[in-house]
Design a protein around this motif. Structure first.
Motif, PDB file in Angstrom:
ATOM      1  N   UNK A 273       8.405  14.592   0.658  1.00 10.78           N
ATOM      2  CA  UNK A 273       7.672  14.646  -0.589  1.00 10.78           C
ATOM      3  C   UNK A 273       6.276  14.122  -0.359  1.00 10.78           C
ATOM      4  N   UNK A 274       5.279  14.751  -0.975  1.00 11.48           N
ATOM      5  CA  UNK A 274       3.886  14.353  -0.847  1.00 11.48           C
ATOM      6  C   UNK A 274       3.371  13.970  -2.212  1.00 11.48           C
ATOM      7  N   UNK A 275       2.821  12.786  -2.300  1.00 18.85           N
ATOM      8  CA  UNK A 275       2.287  12.292  -3.561  1.00 18.85           C
ATOM      9  C   UNK A 275       0.803  12.026  -3.390  1.00 18.85           C
ATOM     10  N   UNK A 276       0.016  12.486  -4.322  1.00 23.30           N
ATOM     11  CA  UNK A 276      -1.421  12.275  -4.295  1.00 23.30           C
ATOM     12  C   UNK A 276      -1.815  11.166  -5.255  1.00 23.30           C
ATOM     13  N   UNK A 277      -2.614  10.237  -4.758  1.00 23.56           N
ATOM     14  CA  UNK A 277      -3.171   9.216  -5.626  1.00 23.56           C
ATOM     15  C   UNK A 277      -4.613   9.598  -5.916  1.00 23.56           C
ATOM     16  N   UNK A 278      -4.997   9.625  -7.180  1.00 21.99           N
ATOM     17  CA  UNK A 278      -6.344  10.034  -7.549  1.00 21.99           C
ATOM     18  C   UNK A 278      -7.074   8.902  -8.248  1.00 21.99           C
ATOM     19  N   UNK A 279      -8.327   8.794  -7.924  1.00 19.75           N
ATOM     20  CA  UNK A 279      -9.198   7.855  -8.604  1.00 19.75           C
ATOM     21  C   UNK A 279     -10.268   8.681  -9.300  1.00 19.75           C
ATOM     22  N   UNK A 280     -10.161   8.817 -10.593  1.00 17.12           N
ATOM     23  CA  UNK A 280     -11.020   9.736 -11.337  1.00 17.12           C
ATOM     24  C   UNK A 280     -10.661  11.154 -10.968  1.00 17.12           C
ATOM     25  N   UNK A 281     -11.620  11.928 -10.481  1.00 16.51           N
ATOM     26  CA  UNK A 281     -11.363  13.320 -10.108  1.00 16.51           C
ATOM     27  C   UNK A 281     -11.265  13.493  -8.605  1.00 16.51           C
ATOM     28  N   UNK A 282     -11.294  12.357  -7.830  1.00 13.91           N
ATOM     29  CA  UNK A 282     -11.263  12.442  -6.366  1.00 13.91           C
ATOM     30  C   UNK A 282      -9.891  12.046  -5.823  1.00 13.91           C
ATOM     31  N   UNK A 283      -9.397  12.819  -4.878  1.00 10.11           N
ATOM     32  CA  UNK A 283      -8.139  12.477  -4.197  1.00 10.11           C
ATOM     33  C   UNK A 283      -8.430  11.428  -3.135  1.00 10.11           C
ATOM     34  N   UNK A 284      -7.737  10.288  -3.218  1.00 11.90           N
ATOM     35  CA  UNK A 284      -8.019   9.193  -2.277  1.00 11.90           C
ATOM     36  C   UNK A 284      -6.972   9.059  -1.174  1.00 11.90           C
ATOM     37  N   UNK A 285      -5.693   9.162  -1.496  1.00 15.20           N
ATOM     38  CA  UNK A 285      -4.637   8.969  -0.508  1.00 15.20           C
ATOM     39  C   UNK A 285      -3.527   9.995  -0.717  1.00 15.20           C
ATOM     40  N   UNK A 286      -2.816  10.275   0.360  1.00 15.49           N
ATOM     41  CA  UNK A 286      -1.588  11.056   0.285  1.00 15.49           C
ATOM     42  C   UNK A 286      -0.448  10.213   0.841  1.00 15.49           C
ATOM     43  N   UNK A 287       0.631  10.122   0.068  1.00 12.97           N
ATOM     44  CA  UNK A 287       1.818   9.388   0.498  1.00 12.97           C
ATOM     45  C   UNK A 287       2.913  10.379   0.862  1.00 12.97           C
ATOM     46  N   UNK A 288       3.347  10.339   2.126  1.00 16.77           N
ATOM     47  CA  UNK A 288       4.397  11.236   2.600  1.00 16.77           C
ATOM     48  C   UNK A 288       5.666  10.420   2.831  1.00 16.77           C
ATOM     49  N   UNK A 289       6.734  10.760   2.111  1.00 13.27           N
ATOM     50  CA  UNK A 289       8.010  10.057   2.232  1.00 13.27           C
ATOM     51  C   UNK A 289       9.024  10.957   2.930  1.00 13.27           C
ATOM     52  N   UNK A 290       9.636  10.445   4.034  1.00 14.36           N
ATOM     53  CA  UNK A 290      10.622  11.209   4.809  1.00 14.36           C
ATOM     54  C   UNK A 290      11.900  10.392   4.884  1.00 14.36           C
ATOM     55  N   UNK A 291      13.034  11.005   4.516  1.00 14.46           N
ATOM     56  CA  UNK A 291      14.303  10.291   4.518  1.00 14.46           C
ATOM     57  C   UNK A 291      15.428  11.183   5.009  1.00 14.46           C
ATOM     58  N   UNK A 292      16.299  10.635   5.880  1.00 11.29           N
ATOM     59  CA  UNK A 292      17.515  11.322   6.345  1.00 11.29           C
ATOM     60  C   UNK A 292      17.213  12.747   6.795  1.00 11.29           C
TER      61      UNK A 292
END
Length: 374
Positions: free
Chosen positions: A1-20
């Motif tokens: 799963x990929x989650x985007x964290x946004x600050x205003x209208x700019x994408x700052x980080x992507x969180x990639x979660x990998x399990x099993x």
């Protein structure tokens, strides 16, 4: 799963979660991407991204299963398990295998794990790599050889306090230098005491030799301190060494001399043995005597002062075996002869005599009555 964290209208980080899951390709560590791994992660590739990406981002309780012959460096985080699959191998490289408070499960094979650094729970290929891995100003560091090792470069030890246990193996090196601010202790915990330093040792700091075989006597600098309380050296070298009171010099079959503990005190054991010899063996059962004999036959009468506790326990074992002897029981035999019964004819005769006597008595009574009546 990929989650985007946004600050205003700019994408700052992507969180990639990998399990099993299983990973067969390469995962690159991209700028602006945070990875999280959990559960059982099986990898089928021999690449350092396993250490740099997967292990670095593993959550507590994660089990990373390496299902391939692996040769890259591993640093296992706290509470994370790395499992080497059955039929696969983990080969220790120059960077070592650092387990720390993690866990390494080897269902396959661990190769080149020649030296163990106890304090950090890590394996290295040579003594030099292990010594160099110790941070400066570290104290009470314990290094143990698990196999023979050979270094082609010299070891220079500074600002460290290290004990090296040869553990019955040979460390071959061109030179080992102890700096003036370093403390080194060399010992050999193996039963045979055949651990060996094959190379020159120069001491400019504090050196204690408590065991091991030395092909040459260490060189001691002007302001250095070398203490020898054990070990094996050429006989001419030992003659000039001051020996502790509880140790002695013995000459080996190969002409070398060893500094070893004196023979342990067997006084109590010998007294117990004499007590065992003095018993009357005819009074006791074979089983309890065997238990005593087994104890006597198991004694090692060559132990030295470092094993005095074991020797003292021998005396207790002998006395216990004596106290547990079981006396034989005496059986009284009861006669079993048949009591002869009177024969049938004798019985008949007895009855006949008794009948006659009785009849006479009756007859006499009748006659007496008749006369009285007349």
């Amino acid at each position: 799963a990929i989650y985007n964290e946004k600050l205003g209208s700019s994408t700052t980080r992507q969180n990639v979660t990998v399990s099993d899951t299983e990973i067969t390709g390469k995962i690159s560590k991209l700028s602006g991407v945070d990875y999280t791994f959990s559960g059982d992660i099986k990898v089928h590739t021999n690449h350092n991204f396993v250490n740099n990406v997967i292990l670095n981002a593993s959550q507590k309780g994660t089990n990373v299963i390496i299902d391939v012959d692996f040769t890259s460096t591993l640093v296992i985080p706290d509470n994370v398990t790395v499992t080497i699959a059955e039929g696969k191998s983990l080969t220790v490289g120059s960077g070592g295998i650092k387990i720390g408070n993690g866990k390494l499960v080897v269902d396959g094979e661990l190769k080149n794990a020649n030296v163990y650094l106890e304090n950090t729970n890590a394996y290295y290929t040579t003594l030099r790599y292990a010594v160099n891995a110790v941070p400066l100003d570290s104290k009470d560091i314990n290094i143990k050889l698990l196999a023979d090792t050979k270094d082609t470069s010299a070891i220079s030890m500074s600002r460290k306090d290290i004990t090296i246990d040869l553990n019955g193996h040979t460390a071959t090196l061109p030179k080992y230098t102890v700096a003036n601010n370093a403390v080194l202790t060399i010992k050999d915990s193996s039963e045979l005491g055949n651990g060996t330093i094959d190379g020159a040792v120069t001491n400019n700091g504090t050196l204690t030799i408590d065991g091991g075989k030395f092909l040459t006597l260490p060189t001691t600098g002007a302001d250095a301190t070398t203490t020898i309380t054990g070990g094996t050296f050429t006989s001419d070298v030992v003659e000039g060494i001051e020996i502790p009171e509880n140790k002695e010099v013995i000459v080996n079959d190969d002409g070398t001399s060893s500094i070893v503990y004196k023979i342990a005190d067997y006084t109590k054991v010998n007294e117990a043995i004499e007590n065992a010899k003095a018993i009357d063996r005819s009074k006791y059962t074979e089983e309890s005597l065997k238990a005593l004999d087994d104890v006597l036959n198991s004694l090692d009468m060559t132990l030295r002062l470092d094993k005095q506790d074991t020797v003292d326990a021998y005396a207790t074992l002998i006395e216990d075996a004596i106290n547990n002897l079981v006396e034989k029981t005496t059986e009284v035999e009861v006669p079993t002869e048949d009591i002869e019964n009177p024969s049938t004819n004798d019985n008949v005769l007895t009855y006949v005599v008794a009948g006659v006597v009785a009849l006479i008595g009756i007859t006499g009574t009748v006659i007496y009555l008749k006369k009285h009546n007349n």
